[in-house]
Write an enzyme that holds these catalytic residues in place. Sequence first.
Site, PDB file in Angstrom:
ATOM      1  N   GLU A   1       0.803  -1.224   0.000  1.00  0.00           N
ATOM      2  CA  GLU A   1       0.000   0.000   0.000  1.00  0.00           C
ATOM      3  C   GLU A   1       0.836   1.275   0.000  1.00  0.00           C
ATOM      4  O   GLU A   1       0.557   2.205  -0.753  1.00  0.00           O
ATOM      5  CB  GLU A   1      -0.949   0.032   1.209  1.00  0.00           C
TER       6      GLU A   1
ATOM      7  N   HIS B   1      -9.849  -4.231  11.061  1.00  0.00           N
ATOM      8  CA  HIS B   1     -10.532  -4.144   9.774  1.00  0.00           C
ATOM      9  C   HIS B   1     -11.836  -3.360   9.865  1.00  0.00           C
ATOM     10  O   HIS B   1     -12.672  -3.429   8.977  1.00  0.00           O
ATOM     11  CB  HIS B   1     -10.836  -5.536   9.227  1.00  0.00           C
TER      12      HIS B   1
END
Lengths: 468, 348
Positions: free
Chosen positions: A202, A271
């Site tokens: 990322e 998450h």
Amino acid sequence: MPTQVLMPALSPTMEKGNLSKWVKQEGEKVKAGDVIAEIETDKATMEVEAVDEGTLGKILVPAGTADVAVNTPIAVIVADGEDASAAATPAQQNKAAQSAPPAAAPATAETPKAAPSAVANPPQPTAQPVPEFGDDAQEDVELVTMTVREALRDAMAEEMRRDPDIFVMGEEVAEYQGAYKVTQGLLQEFGASRVVDTPITEHGFAGLGVGAALAGLKPIVEFMTFNFAMQAIDQIINSAAKTLYMSGGQMGCSIVFRGPNGPAARVGAQHSQDYSAWYSHIPGLKVVAPYTAADAKGLLKSAIRDPNPVIFLENEILYGQSFQVPKVDDYVVPIGKARIARPGTDVTLVAWSMGMTYALKAAEQLAEQGIEAEVIDLRTLRPMDTETIVASVKKTGRCVVVEECWPQSGVASEIATRIMENAFDWLDAPVARVSGKDVPMPYAANLEKLALPTVDEVVQAARAVAYR
Amino acid sequence: MASQKKVAETPAPAATRPSILPIDASPVQELGREADLKAFRDMLLIRRFEEKSGQLYGMGLIGGFCHLYIGQEAVVVGMQLAMREGDQVITGYRDHGHMLACGMDPRGVMAELTGRRGGYSKGKGGSMHMFSREKHFYGGHGIVGAQVSLGTGLAFANKYRANGNVSLTYFGDGAANQGQVYESFNMAALWKLPVVYIIENNRYAMGTSVQRASAQVDLSKRGASFNIPGELVDGMDVRAVKAAADRVLEYCRSGEGPYILEMKTYRYRGHSMSDPAKYRTREEVEKVRVESDPIEQSRARILANGWADEEALKKMDAEVRKIVNEAAEFATYDPEPDASELYTDILR
């Protein structure tokens, strides 16, 4: 004792799926682990495995059945000598479905990093096609029903057809067709040079995307979820948001960072976080968080065309929900304009993205109690449409802000401040907020429910500010 | 190692060069009169500009951070000699030399250092943040290592557009330990992006020597696990830099993917203006100055070859000083940005 095979869930947010095929037929012997059927959703397919040894006694749901609810019994496996007709009656089946564990494990995980469990029926909204669309839509325009997922894909495809400098990159966006199937079909139409699968990296690909944007391309960078974008946040803020200013206006970057944001269902603390406040804090960024499919489409098209970096916050739970979208050639919704989703006179409810599901349901309940709530779908968090909020508060004199992010330094506290600065004399009660609780997201179903805002909390807050 | 394939090396005379380290440097190729004189002048401009920056800092005209390039001039000047129009340059915060080498106006650079409206970023960027689209200079970045991913993105754009340009992405030995550098290496090699990673190894990341910070001190090998070839270059000899750049730019331009050049170099001044200088000895700095200074090497070579005499070089120095003095003058008296600039250039 015959064993029921239940319709499994592929993901924590799946509510129903299609039974595409029976691999085993009635009367066939099965061992634990044998594939007996295949199911599919718009996101993925998976195989259903037998958990017990025996004979496939009876198929309860024929192949080709669409929209089978999760946990519906789909077959019965009987041990030797048992009679399939001993299987439960439909009424009993439903009862059993509520307590029985799912009878299959997913063969293919759709979100590799999130590793969804097959545990069925997480708490989730039950919204069916909602007759909502942007107020930008003209009355005489034909409307089509589509999911948020389809609307986002259409927005990207339409823009990519228009401008060859636009490309999509991210994890699993191409061959896998998108971890959440948002980029479905784009690889086939635009090819691998414009739909680019990245490694799991990322920080690196966010920086690479910004570099490509500085060179004049228009990247759409998909984060599998914004939780993973924390690894990339330096490039988003220091490189994407600040360069135009640091260069005295010489070098800007047109780039969209998009992906699901906010609490999903049953995926735990790492998450399940809402980054609305994080990004809306940053000058040099625009931050968009749509709720309806029409806004998802129109705002994503605007975001892609915008010459600035845009953070486009989607929501996993909303992806599968259907809304009506105007069927026009080029449906664009301007960034920075809120939408009155429901007019009212007694109290203003401000929400965005998933928060709208609580606000709209609360407004319905409040109406039954004689309180007419005006619901504002903020749609864009930066630049914030203060004008629409203030105009509404001047009318109602009361405001409740609904957000899934944490309360401290959240978006609601910003909205409360703006109301205080611009409409203090019109307020009949302090601004109230219904936020996510000030805790990391717990996993246990009951605790998770407690950590999130609820419709009831919104109703209570609205009644409190209305002194009713 | 097998994967460390070097591009075809041009045979060259084994010139003996004074070096700060016993390195197996890539070969030297003589530049010839015109290029050697240009390189000398370009290096001199950077040297005099940086000396002046140091003075203005001492006078309080330049604020905040100011990282001088003195000692490292041969690296950027040598690379620039090999570039072609359209190739991009991006670097970290020790960036004044790169901007001058790219042909950016010394007045605009100096006025940015002093935070004036005539600066490249209207005074809003400062020493570490200047850009020039016209000169293909993409900054000027203050977060160690961030420019490596950005530079890889420039290369991505080159490949996307098939324009044949190469991204020259500079970073230091300190940045070489940042994670995103390796994320970028991976993608650059995977997608065969036209990028030269130029590691300016000046031996100290602030006050921490390479030996104290790096498990693998041969930074040219840092691309090995991505099959990115790399080589050591004597970064104090502009001829060695140019020779390596010629070969490697051709390699990248022909679609072979990224390449790493580790430039062995040295900075004479502190990391920034506020450097305690306790991590190395005065003798070490002096030794490099005496034995390896890139400008002195160049001067001696020019004189030995008879390409110019002392008088001509003095005249060149005077011209360079004049340019720098004018830049300093401009940067001193140019007004600060108008207060209205506070709220401009945030969005477009």
